[in-house]
Write a protein that holds these residues in place. Sequence first.
Motif, PDB file in Angstrom:
ATOM      1  N   ASN A  12       0.459  -1.336  -0.026  1.00 18.72           N
ATOM      2  CA  ASN A  12       0.089   0.123  -0.223  1.00 18.72           C
ATOM      3  C   ASN A  12       0.760   1.376   0.089  1.00 18.72           C
ATOM      4  OD1 ASN A  12      -1.732   1.834   0.664  1.00 18.72           O
ATOM      5  ND2 ASN A  12      -2.305   1.769   2.539  1.00 18.72           N
ATOM      6  N   ILE A 173       0.594   0.620  12.983  1.00 14.76           N
ATOM      7  CA  ILE A 173       0.703   1.461  11.329  1.00 14.76           C
ATOM      8  C   ILE A 173       1.565   2.839  11.656  1.00 14.76           C
ATOM      9  CG2 ILE A 173      -0.088   2.551   9.310  1.00 14.76           C
ATOM     10  CD1 ILE A 173      -2.714   0.566   9.906  1.00 14.76           C
ATOM     11  N   GLY A 174       2.629   1.997  11.220  1.00 16.76           N
ATOM     12  CA  GLY A 174       3.863   3.448  11.157  1.00 16.76           C
ATOM     13  C   GLY A 174       4.342   3.746  12.002  1.00 16.76           C
ATOM     14  N   SER A 212       3.531  -2.369  10.379  1.00 15.49           N
ATOM     15  CA  SER A 212       5.176  -2.124  10.571  1.00 15.49           C
ATOM     16  C   SER A 212       5.650  -3.388  10.897  1.00 15.49           C
ATOM     17  CB  SER A 212       5.270  -1.738  12.292  1.00 15.49           C
ATOM     18  OG  SER A 212       4.989  -0.913  12.422  1.00 15.49           O
ATOM     19  N   VAL A 213       4.871  -3.588   9.191  1.00  9.93           N
ATOM     20  CA  VAL A 213       5.514  -5.106   8.425  1.00  9.93           C
ATOM     21  C   VAL A 213       7.252  -4.676   8.262  1.00  9.93           C
ATOM     22  CG1 VAL A 213       5.373  -7.312   6.988  1.00  9.93           C
ATOM     23  CG2 VAL A 213       3.523  -6.224   8.282  1.00  9.93           C
ATOM     24  N   VAL A 232       1.777  -4.210   3.448  1.00 12.93           N
ATOM     25  CA  VAL A 232       2.241  -3.685   4.015  1.00 12.93           C
ATOM     26  C   VAL A 232       3.029  -2.255   3.615  1.00 12.93           C
ATOM     27  CG1 VAL A 232       5.022  -4.215   3.395  1.00 12.93           C
ATOM     28  CG2 VAL A 232       4.300  -5.855   3.531  1.00 12.93           C
TER      29      VAL A 232
HETATM   30  C1  PEP Z   1      -0.731   0.747   5.804  1.00 11.89           C
HETATM   31  O1  PEP Z   1      -1.117   1.659   5.911  1.00 11.89           O
HETATM   32  O2  PEP Z   1      -1.737  -0.711   5.701  1.00 11.89           O
HETATM   33  C2  PEP Z   1       0.041  -0.200   6.981  1.00 11.89           C
HETATM   34  C3  PEP Z   1       0.231  -1.446   7.408  1.00 11.89           C
HETATM   35  O3  PEP Z   1       1.222   0.675   7.386  1.00 11.89           O
HETATM   36  P1  PEP Z   1       3.076   0.359   7.832  1.00 11.89           P
HETATM   37  O4  PEP Z   1       3.179  -1.354   6.943  1.00 11.89           O
HETATM   38  O5  PEP Z   1       3.082   1.724   7.610  1.00 11.89           O
HETATM   39  O6  PEP Z   1       2.223   0.221   9.373  1.00 11.89           O
END
Ligand code: PEP
Length: 250
Positions: A12, A173-174, A212-213, A232
């Motif tokens: 993404n 996320i992030g 945060s993968v 991701v």
């Molecule tokens: C997301 O926003 O769908 C996401 C998983 O972001 P990040 O991998 O940066 O945590």
Amino acid sequence: MPDAVRPLIAGNWKMNGLRETGQALAQTIAKRRPGQACDLLLCPPATLLEMVGAALTGSGVLLGAQDCHQEIKGAHTGDVSAAMLADVGCRFVILGHSERRGEGHGETDADVAAKVQTAHGEGLVAIVCVGERAAEHAQGATLTVIESQIKGSLPEGVTPENTVIAYEPVWAIGSGRTPISEEIEAAHKRIRANLGARFGTPEAFRILYGGSVTAANAPEILSIHGVNGALVGGASLDAEAFCKIAESCG
Ligand code: PEP
């Protein structure tokens, strides 16, 4: 990866990438075509869909979008329809991302369900995101929250072929933080049970983990029972990191 379902690694890109950088990123991933044991999907911003689609031609890497409107067409300034996405070559669309729910764009479960139905009508596979906020996680309400989101965000007619679920804890996320493996396994198990109770064939659904993968934590996350791939964000903007994540599938 212990599960029989073919995993999906989806990138993404969010609101990142101009034509030059987006094309280069897609070309690098298409050329390397990492992770033969998984399906690969890139979801660039709408402005890059056509260019990225062209860069992916013949590679087997799939094209998806990040959102669509619930109506097929009409007076919705600035929006993009599912039919437009299918027309430009998308096979998938992410719906109900936490950045579109709540304070981001105010989308409710009912809005998400309407979009999923429209996406299905245009032949798109919906990747439906669910996940608890930090306070809900702290209160131990994770499973209740995601169960409620799953119930409200899925219309009738969902099948393993037309719908993928992404479990994305909002706080992960992030942030560089991830739940412990047991929490991810429990969330996926609860989601799968709800899918099975309503739509049947629970084991056939793909349920991704997102939040945060990275190349470093992907091998462990992707080996958790019931995890059928990853959504991701940040790491999908780095070709090397994204390819390494895909290669974790085998
Ligand atoms: C997301 O926003 O769908 C996401 C998983 O972001 P990040 O991998 O940066 O945590």
